[in-house]
Write an enzyme that holds these catalytic residues in place. Structure first.
Site, PDB file in Angstrom:
ATOM      1  N   THR A 100     -20.840  17.597   5.761  1.00 51.46           N
ATOM      2  CA  THR A 100     -21.356  17.071   7.029  1.00 51.46           C
ATOM      3  C   THR A 100     -20.415  16.075   7.707  1.00 51.46           C
ATOM      4  O   THR A 100     -20.234  16.117   8.921  1.00 51.46           O
ATOM      5  CB  THR A 100     -22.718  16.379   6.772  1.00 51.46           C
ATOM      6  OG1 THR A 100     -23.604  17.347   6.238  1.00 51.46           O
ATOM      7  CG2 THR A 100     -23.308  15.800   8.036  1.00 51.46           C
ATOM      8  N   ASP A 141     -18.925  24.136   3.074  1.00 47.07           N
ATOM      9  CA  ASP A 141     -20.180  23.439   2.844  1.00 47.07           C
ATOM     10  C   ASP A 141     -20.225  23.267   1.328  1.00 47.07           C
ATOM     11  O   ASP A 141     -19.888  24.194   0.585  1.00 47.07           O
ATOM     12  CB  ASP A 141     -21.345  24.321   3.315  1.00 47.07           C
ATOM     13  CG  ASP A 141     -22.686  23.618   3.199  1.00 47.07           C
ATOM     14  OD1 ASP A 141     -23.298  23.357   4.239  1.00 47.07           O
ATOM     15  OD2 ASP A 141     -23.132  23.342   2.052  1.00 47.07           O
ATOM     16  N   SER A 142     -20.631  22.120   0.848  1.00 44.91           N
ATOM     17  CA  SER A 142     -20.459  21.860  -0.588  1.00 44.91           C
ATOM     18  C   SER A 142     -21.332  22.743  -1.469  1.00 44.91           C
ATOM     19  O   SER A 142     -21.124  22.820  -2.675  1.00 44.91           O
ATOM     20  CB  SER A 142     -20.669  20.383  -0.911  1.00 44.91           C
ATOM     21  OG  SER A 142     -22.025  20.058  -0.955  1.00 44.91           O
TER      22      SER A 142
HETATM   23  N1  ASP Z   1     -24.807  21.034   3.248  1.00 46.35           N
HETATM   24  C1  ASP Z   1     -23.951  19.896   3.393  1.00 46.35           C
HETATM   25  C2  ASP Z   1     -22.945  19.908   2.270  1.00 46.35           C
HETATM   26  O1  ASP Z   1     -23.260  19.543   1.175  1.00 46.35           O
HETATM   27  C3  ASP Z   1     -24.755  18.653   3.369  1.00 46.35           C
HETATM   28  C4  ASP Z   1     -23.965  17.385   3.509  1.00 46.35           C
HETATM   29  O2  ASP Z   1     -22.772  17.335   3.605  1.00 46.35           O
HETATM   30  O3  ASP Z   1     -24.610  16.336   3.540  1.00 46.35           O
HETATM   31  O4  ASP Z   1     -21.835  20.318   2.499  1.00 46.35           O
END
Ligand code: ASP
Length: 337
Positions: free
Chosen positions: A13, A58-59
């Site tokens: 994010t 995206d992680s």
């Molecule tokens: N879905 C995103 C991720 O983990 C959520 C975040 O970064 O807060 O890449």
């Protein structure tokens, strides 16, 4: 002399942009944002360079491949920079922090992992504070281990866990004190013993080890899981109730445990309670696990237990040695009192 920090953006994010389908990481976008921030040119800030992984992820999509990429970048630039800040998605940040805490052997520089709940490009965001604080901590060099910096806390990476999808205070460390509290000042906790080694820094590459997690629940039919207990499964983390208890008559799980034992699969017992420790044999409901040679994770998080299994098997240890080392404190990830 101003310190030099290497920023490694993996996706997540903090550096995402808007798209028709929601936030997405976009090549070059974070560099553009950072270059537009006057505060990053302030004398009080360390010098920095940014490297982006390709592709940005995206992680949720992170695997050992990306953990190794991050490790090899740190290895490549280890002598050129005073510290490293990894910008990462929050969803699997605790797994990556845990994995790096093991794979970066004899680490003697700060590696601080951070991210945000709201992207930096938004007017109101938590990314800027998290980024600036992480860079300062990495430059100060008091914490020479993998730390996870988020909101008002610097946590030991392999003790952290994500606890909120929406709060800006998104992580906590249920079984270990914060390495630093971040308020008007960054107050380091000097009572925490340093993880130090006089051996040279090296990175242990991680392999795609076949491992699994089973979370027990009332009424679980253990026989349904027998199928996955194949010989190729190297390790399994069982998230049990309380201090290591499994439901019903302990006979129900015995066939699985026996199969794991015969196949040389390491069975690691974690707790679904974030706080406190597993203590096998305290109740009759956990005695069967103990008798069958299951490994006690004590107060390790599931994230740390998974990462540690990847690491130990990647080091080439046999199952018995992995079992022994799972119960040892290698990087401050467990307290086995
Ligand atoms: N879905 C995103 C991720 O983990 C959520 C975040 O970064 O807060 O890449």
């Amino acid at each position: 002399m101003r310190k030099k920090i290497l920023l490694i953006y993996t996706g997540g994010t903090i550096g995402m942009n808007k798209s028709e389908n929601g936030y997405v990481p976009q090549k070059g976008f974070l560099q553009e944002i950072l270059e537009g921030l006057p505060v990053l040119r302030n004398e009080a800030m360390p010098e920095w360079e940014l490297i982006e992984l390709d592709p940005l992820l995206d992680s949720s999509n992170m695997t050992v491949v990306e953990w190794n990429l991050i490790g090899s970048l740190i290895e490549k630039y280890y002598v050129d920079f005073d510290g490293f800040v990894i910008l990462h998605g929050t969803d699997t940040m605790a797994y990556t922090a845990s994995a790096l805490s093991f794979s970066l052997e004899n680490l003697d520089k700060p590696v601080i992992i951070t991210g945000s709940q709201i992207p930096l490009f938004e007017v109101r965001n938590d990314g800027l504070d998290n980024l600036l604080t992480s860079m300062m901590i990495a430059a100060e060099g008091h914490v020479r281990e993998v730390g996870l910096c988020f909101s008002d806390m610097l946590l030991r990476g392999n003790r952290a866990t994500k606890m909120s999808t929406s709060d800006l205070h998104a992580f906590y460390s249920p079984n270990y004190p914060a390495l630093a509290d971040i308020g008007t000042k960054i107050s380091y906790n000097h009572m925490i013993p340093k993880i130090s080694s006089t051996m040279p820094f090296r990175v242990q590459p991680l392999k795609k080890i076949p491992i699994g997690i089973i979370k027990v629940f009332p009424g679980i039919q253990f026989e349904l899981f027998e199928e996955i207990m194949s010989e190729s499964l190297k390790g399994i983390v069982l998230e049990t109730f309380g201090a290591g208890n499994i439901p019903g008559s302990s006979d129900a799980i015995l066939p699985i445990v026996r199969k794991a034992h015969e196949n040389g699969t390491v069975l690691v017992i974690c707790s679904q309670c974030p706080k406190g420790s597993v203590s096998l044999g305290t109740y009759e409901t956990s005695a069967a696990l103990k008798n069958a040679g299951a490994v006690c994770a004590y107060d390790m998080t599931t994230e740390a237990a998974v990462a540690k299994l990847y690491y130990l098997f990647s080091c080439g240890y046999d199952a018995d040695t992995v079992k022994e080392k799972m119960e040892e404190n290698l990087r401050g990830e467990l307290s086995n009192w």
